[in-house]
Design an enzyme around this catalytic site. Structure first.
Site, PDB file in Angstrom:
ATOM      1  N   GLY A 216       0.840  -1.190   0.000  1.00 24.76           N
ATOM      2  CA  GLY A 216       0.000   0.000   0.000  1.00 24.76           C
ATOM      3  C   GLY A 216       0.870   1.233   0.000  1.00 24.76           C
ATOM      4  O   GLY A 216       2.103   1.133  -0.022  1.00 24.76           O
ATOM      5  N   GLY A 217       0.231   2.385   0.032  1.00 24.11           N
ATOM      6  CA  GLY A 217       0.973   3.641  -0.051  1.00 24.11           C
ATOM      7  C   GLY A 217       1.057   4.337   1.295  1.00 24.11           C
ATOM      8  O   GLY A 217       1.204   3.701   2.346  1.00 24.11           O
ATOM      9  N   GLY A 221       1.194   3.112   5.337  1.00 29.57           N
ATOM     10  CA  GLY A 221       2.375   3.438   6.140  1.00 29.57           C
ATOM     11  C   GLY A 221       1.998   4.230   7.385  1.00 29.57           C
ATOM     12  O   GLY A 221       2.563   4.027   8.470  1.00 29.57           O
ATOM     13  N   GLU A 259      16.677   4.756   8.488  1.00 27.95           N
ATOM     14  CA  GLU A 259      17.777   4.688   7.515  1.00 27.95           C
ATOM     15  C   GLU A 259      17.389   5.593   6.359  1.00 27.95           C
ATOM     16  O   GLU A 259      16.550   5.225   5.535  1.00 27.95           O
ATOM     17  CB  GLU A 259      17.961   3.248   7.026  1.00 27.95           C
ATOM     18  CG  GLU A 259      18.381   2.261   8.088  1.00 27.95           C
ATOM     19  CD  GLU A 259      19.826   2.435   8.522  1.00 27.95           C
ATOM     20  OE1 GLU A 259      20.559   3.247   7.917  1.00 27.95           O
ATOM     21  OE2 GLU A 259      20.226   1.774   9.491  1.00 27.95           O
ATOM     22  N   CYS A 293      21.413   5.148  -1.498  1.00 27.58           N
ATOM     23  CA  CYS A 293      21.514   6.058  -0.358  1.00 27.58           C
ATOM     24  C   CYS A 293      22.963   6.369  -0.007  1.00 27.58           C
ATOM     25  O   CYS A 293      23.303   7.483   0.366  1.00 27.58           O
ATOM     26  CB  CYS A 293      20.827   5.443   0.843  1.00 27.58           C
ATOM     27  SG  CYS A 293      21.503   3.824   1.276  1.00 27.58           S
TER      28      CYS A 293
HETATM   29  P1  NAD Z   1      10.227   7.368   0.293  1.00 21.81           P
HETATM   30  O1  NAD Z   1      10.640   8.016   1.553  1.00 21.81           O
HETATM   31  O2  NAD Z   1       9.457   8.149  -0.698  1.00 21.81           O
HETATM   32  O3  NAD Z   1       9.319   6.052   0.615  1.00 21.81           O
HETATM   33  C1  NAD Z   1       9.812   5.006   1.405  1.00 21.81           C
HETATM   34  C2  NAD Z   1       8.642   4.190   1.939  1.00 21.81           C
HETATM   35  O4  NAD Z   1       7.858   4.980   2.831  1.00 21.81           O
HETATM   36  C3  NAD Z   1       7.676   3.673   0.884  1.00 21.81           C
HETATM   37  O5  NAD Z   1       7.325   2.336   1.198  1.00 21.81           O
HETATM   38  C4  NAD Z   1       6.486   4.618   1.027  1.00 21.81           C
HETATM   39  O6  NAD Z   1       5.264   4.048   0.576  1.00 21.81           O
HETATM   40  C5  NAD Z   1       6.482   4.860   2.518  1.00 21.81           C
HETATM   41  N1  NAD Z   1       5.819   6.083   2.995  1.00 21.81           N
HETATM   42  C6  NAD Z   1       5.685   7.263   2.338  1.00 21.81           C
HETATM   43  N2  NAD Z   1       5.077   8.172   3.148  1.00 21.81           N
HETATM   44  C7  NAD Z   1       4.846   7.558   4.338  1.00 21.81           C
HETATM   45  C8  NAD Z   1       4.264   7.966   5.582  1.00 21.81           C
HETATM   46  N3  NAD Z   1       3.808   9.220   5.776  1.00 21.81           N
HETATM   47  N4  NAD Z   1       4.189   7.075   6.602  1.00 21.81           N
HETATM   48  C9  NAD Z   1       4.684   5.801   6.441  1.00 21.81           C
HETATM   49  N5  NAD Z   1       5.222   5.357   5.275  1.00 21.81           N
HETATM   50  C10 NAD Z   1       5.313   6.220   4.236  1.00 21.81           C
HETATM   51  O7  NAD Z   1      11.562   6.754  -0.344  1.00 21.81           O
HETATM   52  P2  NAD Z   1      11.807   6.108  -1.787  1.00 21.81           P
HETATM   53  O8  NAD Z   1      11.624   7.144  -2.831  1.00 21.81           O
HETATM   54  O9  NAD Z   1      11.075   4.815  -1.908  1.00 21.81           O
HETATM   55  O10 NAD Z   1      13.360   5.727  -1.652  1.00 21.81           O
HETATM   56  C11 NAD Z   1      14.401   6.629  -1.853  1.00 21.81           C
HETATM   57  C12 NAD Z   1      14.933   7.171  -0.552  1.00 21.81           C
HETATM   58  O11 NAD Z   1      15.313   6.104   0.315  1.00 21.81           O
HETATM   59  C13 NAD Z   1      16.207   7.996  -0.744  1.00 21.81           C
HETATM   60  O12 NAD Z   1      16.140   9.146   0.047  1.00 21.81           O
HETATM   61  C14 NAD Z   1      17.312   7.059  -0.257  1.00 21.81           C
HETATM   62  O13 NAD Z   1      18.480   7.714   0.160  1.00 21.81           O
HETATM   63  C15 NAD Z   1      16.623   6.343   0.850  1.00 21.81           C
HETATM   64  N6  NAD Z   1      17.299   5.073   1.144  1.00 21.81           N
HETATM   65  C16 NAD Z   1      18.052   4.970   2.308  1.00 21.81           C
HETATM   66  C17 NAD Z   1      18.749   3.788   2.594  1.00 21.81           C
HETATM   67  C18 NAD Z   1      19.568   3.641   3.847  1.00 21.81           C
HETATM   68  O14 NAD Z   1      19.899   2.502   4.225  1.00 21.81           O
HETATM   69  N7  NAD Z   1      19.931   4.708   4.541  1.00 21.81           N
HETATM   70  C19 NAD Z   1      18.691   2.714   1.695  1.00 21.81           C
HETATM   71  C20 NAD Z   1      17.915   2.855   0.526  1.00 21.81           C
HETATM   72  C21 NAD Z   1      17.227   4.038   0.274  1.00 21.81           C
END
Ligand code: NAD
Length: 490
Positions: A216-217, A221, A259, A293
């Site tokens: 889901g979105g 979350g 993370e 990341c």
């Molecule tokens: P995002 O933050 O847009 O989404 C991540 C997840 O959060 C998704 O599953 C999304 O559906 C969910 N989400 C969105 N809004 C939410 C809310 N209000 N409450 C709960 N869940 C919610 O990230 P993305 O675009 O999927 O991934 C890219 C980002 O992830 C980059 O910033 C990257 O640096 C980071 N990242 C970090 C690591 C690490 O280990 N530090 C690893 C991979 C990616």
């Protein structure tokens, strides 16, 4: 073209059908690779209820750790048996190249998970040093006790789209090894790499309710991070969403493990092996089209070697073979969606406005009429305080920033809201080590050390890159809390 499907979400050991489903797109071809079941509030509630009930009422958390170890070893064995299929999915769903999908996106997370499972039988009970306590009434006793590591409870695991299989395993395996129960929610762009774990859970004998997988979105979350039945949120994603999650989790005082993103500095000193440094820099802003990341996307180069270095990086990235990563010759795949490509284009416009010098790229490739591709793009003459140097793009964009001495390089490396990764290349390893000690970040490699790739290295950030650690013993400990039990020894 292979079609992927699932008959529902994996809740309480069952595939639970949903009313809704979403088309999942291959970012290289823009073709639909399957329809993924999508949950709403009802499915999220069921998944959290199953995880809570299983944690509170089943014997999962009381099992000898060797039993959990045996089940999780089987879980990982089955994943390895299905390697070909999973790698194909990583390529089709996340747009990873074959080389990346096979290594960093598959072999590395399996190795991390194996190490976690191997160490999960460490003693959960530690004897505390006895001491003499004086009571209020004047008598004395010999006090002793134990510190017990207990599983923290129900874990909401929320993951990003870029390394989905990797991130899902990085949360699910240590949480389960510690005796927690889990609700996993992947990115809506990459649900199949999570749902596939449901098949494996059943086959490996994981008890029902221990692992629940929903799709889901934002709404899903939000429920996973506000519901009082959840004890801990382990989140990987952007800093902006990480901050929202911390706020969402605050009223119920959940523990969070965040993370988040990065804009890590790569320092190239005057005495560096320039060719190796150039290959490293090129790889860091082009691997997975810059969607990583821990990538070092801010290259700080000593001004005496900057011109040569920049030309080397230019000639390396111009050899990239851009296209559908189903073809093993391809070295640069697509961005995940059109919105991510437009974000990248927007940052290119910002960099040009800021006066950066475009060395190569800066546009879409001419020969791809489908897929969200973007050319590797390098800017030189960039100011460290400019937006292109400070903000995470998540596209194939590299920047070169000049410096004149080590102190300036350290100051620039530290001038960042993030603190996730970093690197230094120098023939003088002692000086590089001293500089590494002064740079504020979660990990730093000298002349290309291992970092996140090693199962023994705890990984995580500081500042806007988040907090908490994954992998190794520190990663396992995140899913536990310490309970002390005291008693009179005499
Ligand atoms: P995002 O933050 O847009 O989404 C991540 C997840 O959060 C998704 O599953 C999304 O559906 C969910 N989400 C969105 N809004 C939410 C809310 N209000 N409450 C709960 N869940 C919610 O990230 P993305 O675009 O999927 O991934 C890219 C980002 O992830 C980059 O910033 C990257 O640096 C980071 N990242 C970090 C690591 C690490 O280990 N530090 C690893 C991979 C990616």
């Amino acid at each position: 073209m292979a079609q992927w499907s699932k008959n529902g979400l994996y809740i309480d050991g069952q595939w639970t059908p949903t009313a809704a489903s979403d088309p999942i797109i291959n970012p290289a071809t823009e073709e639909v690779i399957g329809h993924a079941p999508t949950g709403g509030n009802a499915e999220t509630d069921m998944a959290i209820a199953a995880a809570r009930r299983t944690f509170d009422e089943s014997d999962w958390r009381f099992l000898p750790s060797t039993t959990r170890q045996r089940i999780l070893t089987r879980f990982l064995d089955i994943l390895e048996e299905r390697r070909t299929e999973i790698v194909e999915l990583i390529v089709a769903e996340a747009g990873a190249t074959q080389a990346l999908a096979n290594t960093l996106q598959f072999a590395t997370p399996i190795a991390h998970a194996r190490h976690t499972v191997e160490i999960c039988t460490r003693p959960a009970i530690t004897a505390l040093t006895p001491e003499i306590n004086q009571t209020m009434f004047g008598d004395r006793w010999l006090a002793s006790g134990v510190a017990v590591r207990e599983p923290v409870g129900v874990v909401s695991a929320i993951t990003a789209y870029n390394f989905p299989f990797f991130l899902n395993l990085a949360k699910v395996v240590p949480a389960l090894a510690a005796g927690c129960t889990v609700v996993l929610k992947p990115s809506p762009y990459t649900p199949f790499q999570a749902l596939i774990l449901g098949d494996v859970a059943n086959e490996s004998g994981l008890p029902a309710g221990v692992l629940n997988i929903i799709n889901g979105g934002v709404d899903t979350g939000e429920l996973m991070t506000t519901d009082p039945r959840v004890d801990l949120v382990s989140f990987t994603g952007s800093d902006l969403v990480g901050a929202k999650i911390q706020a969402q989790a605050a009223p119920t005082l959940k523990r969070c493990l965040l993370e988040l993103g990065g804009k890590s500095a790569f320092v190239v000193r005057h005495d560096a092996d320039l060719q190796r440094a150039a290959v490293t820099a090129a790889m860091h802003f082009t691997i997975h089209a810059g969607q990583g990341c821990a990538l070092m996307t801010r290259t700080l180069v000593h001004n005496s070697v900057r011109a040569d270095f920049t030309q080397m990086v230019k000639s390396i990235v111009e050899q990239a073979v851009i296209g559908n990563p189903a073809d093993p010759k391809v070295t640069l795949g697509p961005l995940i969606r059109e919105a991510q490509r437009q974000r990248t284009e927007n940052y290119v416009a910002i960099a040009l406005d800021e006066g950066a010098n475009l060395v190569t790229g800066g546009r879409r490739p001419d020969d791809q009429d489908k897929g969200f591709f973007y050319k590797p793009t390098l800017f030189d003459n960039v100011s460290n305080s400019s937006r292109i140097a400070q903000e995470e793009v998540f596209g194939p964009i590299g920047v070169v920033i000049g410096f004149d001495d080590d102190d300036e390089a350290v100051a620039m490396a530290n001038q960042s809201e993030f603190g996730l990764s970093g690197g230094i290349f120098s023939a003088d390893v002692a000086t590089a080590y001293e500089m590494a000690m002064r740079i504020r970040t979660g990990e730093l490699n000298i002349n290309g050390g291992p970092g996140k790739m090693s199962s023994h290295f705890p990984f995580g950030g500081i500042k806007r890159s988040g907090y908490g650690r994954e992998y190794g013993e520190e990663g396992l400990n995140e899913f536990t809390y310490i309970k002390t039990i005291g008693y009179h020894a005499g």
